[in-house]
Design a protein around this motif. Sequence first.
Motif, PDB file in Angstrom:
ATOM      1  N   GLY A 160       0.812  -1.216   0.000  1.00  0.00           N
ATOM      2  CA  GLY A 160       0.000   0.000   0.000  1.00  0.00           C
ATOM      3  C   GLY A 160       0.842   1.261   0.000  1.00  0.00           C
ATOM      4  O   GLY A 160       0.495   2.254  -0.656  1.00  0.00           O
ATOM      5  N   CYS A 161       1.952   1.239   0.716  1.00  0.00           N
ATOM      6  CA  CYS A 161       2.854   2.397   0.727  1.00  0.00           C
ATOM      7  C   CYS A 161       3.441   2.632  -0.660  1.00  0.00           C
ATOM      8  O   CYS A 161       3.578   3.770  -1.118  1.00  0.00           O
ATOM      9  N   GLY A 162       3.772   1.531  -1.361  1.00  0.00           N
ATOM     10  CA  GLY A 162       4.306   1.661  -2.716  1.00  0.00           C
ATOM     11  C   GLY A 162       3.290   2.223  -3.691  1.00  0.00           C
ATOM     12  O   GLY A 162       3.602   3.108  -4.498  1.00  0.00           O
ATOM     13  N   PHE A 163       2.050   1.741  -3.641  1.00  0.00           N
ATOM     14  CA  PHE A 163       1.008   2.261  -4.527  1.00  0.00           C
ATOM     15  C   PHE A 163       0.652   3.700  -4.197  1.00  0.00           C
ATOM     16  O   PHE A 163       0.326   4.491  -5.091  1.00  0.00           O
ATOM     17  N   SER A 164       0.693   4.047  -2.920  1.00  0.00           N
ATOM     18  CA  SER A 164       0.425   5.436  -2.542  1.00  0.00           C
ATOM     19  C   SER A 164       1.476   6.368  -3.132  1.00  0.00           C
ATOM     20  O   SER A 164       1.156   7.464  -3.615  1.00  0.00           O
ATOM     21  N   THR A 165       2.721   5.929  -3.104  1.00  0.00           N
ATOM     22  CA  THR A 165       3.788   6.744  -3.694  1.00  0.00           C
ATOM     23  C   THR A 165       3.602   6.879  -5.199  1.00  0.00           C
ATOM     24  O   THR A 165       3.856   7.946  -5.779  1.00  0.00           O
ATOM     25  N   TYR A 166       3.122   5.825  -5.843  1.00  0.00           N
ATOM     26  CA  TYR A 166       2.948   5.854  -7.301  1.00  0.00           C
ATOM     27  C   TYR A 166       1.862   6.834  -7.721  1.00  0.00           C
ATOM     28  O   TYR A 166       1.911   7.377  -8.837  1.00  0.00           O
ATOM     29  N   THR A 167       0.879   7.086  -6.868  1.00  0.00           N
ATOM     30  CA  THR A 167      -0.191   8.024  -7.236  1.00  0.00           C
ATOM     31  C   THR A 167       0.326   9.443  -7.457  1.00  0.00           C
ATOM     32  O   THR A 167      -0.342  10.240  -8.125  1.00  0.00           O
ATOM     33  N   PHE A 168       1.494   9.767  -6.919  1.00  0.00           N
ATOM     34  CA  PHE A 168       2.056  11.103  -7.140  1.00  0.00           C
ATOM     35  C   PHE A 168       2.721  11.203  -8.514  1.00  0.00           C
ATOM     36  O   PHE A 168       2.879  12.298  -9.055  1.00  0.00           O
ATOM     37  N   ARG A 169       3.101  10.071  -9.073  1.00  0.00           N
ATOM     38  CA  ARG A 169       3.679  10.060 -10.416  1.00  0.00           C
ATOM     39  C   ARG A 169       2.597   9.945 -11.485  1.00  0.00           C
ATOM     40  O   ARG A 169       2.717  10.518 -12.558  1.00  0.00           O
ATOM     41  N   ASN A 170       1.564   9.199 -11.186  1.00  0.00           N
ATOM     42  CA  ASN A 170       0.442   9.044 -12.112  1.00  0.00           C
ATOM     43  C   ASN A 170      -0.832   9.444 -11.382  1.00  0.00           C
ATOM     44  O   ASN A 170      -1.352   8.694 -10.560  1.00  0.00           O
ATOM     45  N   PRO A 171      -1.382  10.636 -11.660  1.00  0.00           N
ATOM     46  CA  PRO A 171      -2.517  11.148 -10.887  1.00  0.00           C
ATOM     47  C   PRO A 171      -3.871  10.560 -11.271  1.00  0.00           C
ATOM     48  O   PRO A 171      -4.901  11.017 -10.765  1.00  0.00           O
ATOM     49  N   ARG A 172      -3.895   9.568 -12.142  1.00  0.00           N
ATOM     50  CA  ARG A 172      -5.176   9.008 -12.583  1.00  0.00           C
ATOM     51  C   ARG A 172      -5.951   8.461 -11.378  1.00  0.00           C
ATOM     52  O   ARG A 172      -5.395   7.825 -10.485  1.00  0.00           O
ATOM     53  N   TYR A 173      -7.262   8.671 -11.387  1.00  0.00           N
ATOM     54  CA  TYR A 173      -8.111   8.338 -10.244  1.00  0.00           C
ATOM     55  C   TYR A 173      -8.075   6.857  -9.882  1.00  0.00           C
ATOM     56  O   TYR A 173      -8.203   6.487  -8.707  1.00  0.00           O
ATOM     57  N   MET A 174      -7.926   5.992 -10.865  1.00  0.00           N
ATOM     58  CA  MET A 174      -7.998   4.555 -10.605  1.00  0.00           C
ATOM     59  C   MET A 174      -6.869   4.080  -9.700  1.00  0.00           C
ATOM     60  O   MET A 174      -7.045   3.149  -8.901  1.00  0.00           O
ATOM     61  N   PHE A 175      -5.698   4.725  -9.759  1.00  0.00           N
ATOM     62  CA  PHE A 175      -4.586   4.328  -8.907  1.00  0.00           C
ATOM     63  C   PHE A 175      -4.827   4.758  -7.456  1.00  0.00           C
ATOM     64  O   PHE A 175      -4.415   4.068  -6.521  1.00  0.00           O
ATOM     65  N   LYS A 176      -5.518   5.875  -7.283  1.00  0.00           N
ATOM     66  CA  LYS A 176      -5.869   6.293  -5.922  1.00  0.00           C
ATOM     67  C   LYS A 176      -6.884   5.332  -5.316  1.00  0.00           C
ATOM     68  O   LYS A 176      -6.816   5.005  -4.127  1.00  0.00           O
TER      69      LYS A 176
END
Length: 269
Positions: A160-176
Amino acid sequence: MDPDKLSTVSSTTERRPLMAALVLERRILFGCTILVGLSTFIWITAVCTDKWVHIEGGNGIHLPSTGRYLMSSESGVWQICRYVFQPVNATIVLANATSTTTPRPRDQISGYYFTKCTNYLAPTMVNDKPNDPAYDENVANYVRTMVSFGIISLFVMTMGCGFSTYTFRNPRYMFKRLAAGIHFISTACTFVVVQVMMSTVDYLRKNVKFVYPDRAYHYFNISFFLAWFVVLVNCFAAAAFLWYSKKRKGDKAATEELGMADEPTIIGR
């Protein structure tokens, strides 16, 4: 004034509140990501320590089966360590512990103190049977459940920490939304560990008098509250990422880049 310039100025003015909201969103989500990463280490600390539950025996509670006196105990996820008083002449104490007499108070007996630990994952066996009166098979099942969910929650929190960090690189809603789902699973797994620990203490109080005598009492210790902190952090992170996972297209987006990121797209192989 040039109409194009006027349109640009008007568009910039209209997007200022959206930009302010975006900055606040990024700060909240960044804070959640930092807290989840910190919670991973807090969870490891909590699971690896024996400071979940403290059982207090006061001035010493006599244990008829061994002649010892229980002073206190500290329980962790997979083991419990008892601080006991061992009389020098245990046979005298056992003789005093009949149904018609009352064992002498601990302060009237000479003896020594020591710590005895029971590991429910690897008990001492004699003739294929646990050689420890504190061992109980139902408690061992509780322990296996806590250890299993504790390890699962550790891996899920790391993911979850890794995916949370990725949302800052790709702002698409589905990743959040994906990050929110993973944080929700972390919340559920850590909550299971806390609830099973509470059920274990209740079972000990009712059924395992060698560990939890009648006149003893308990209170939850620092590791238990650290575990609750991890549960609440993951729950808040899940709610925050889910709340900010709304689609922002067109004029609702703070920037054109964010608006394009939330447009429908075909994900190929």
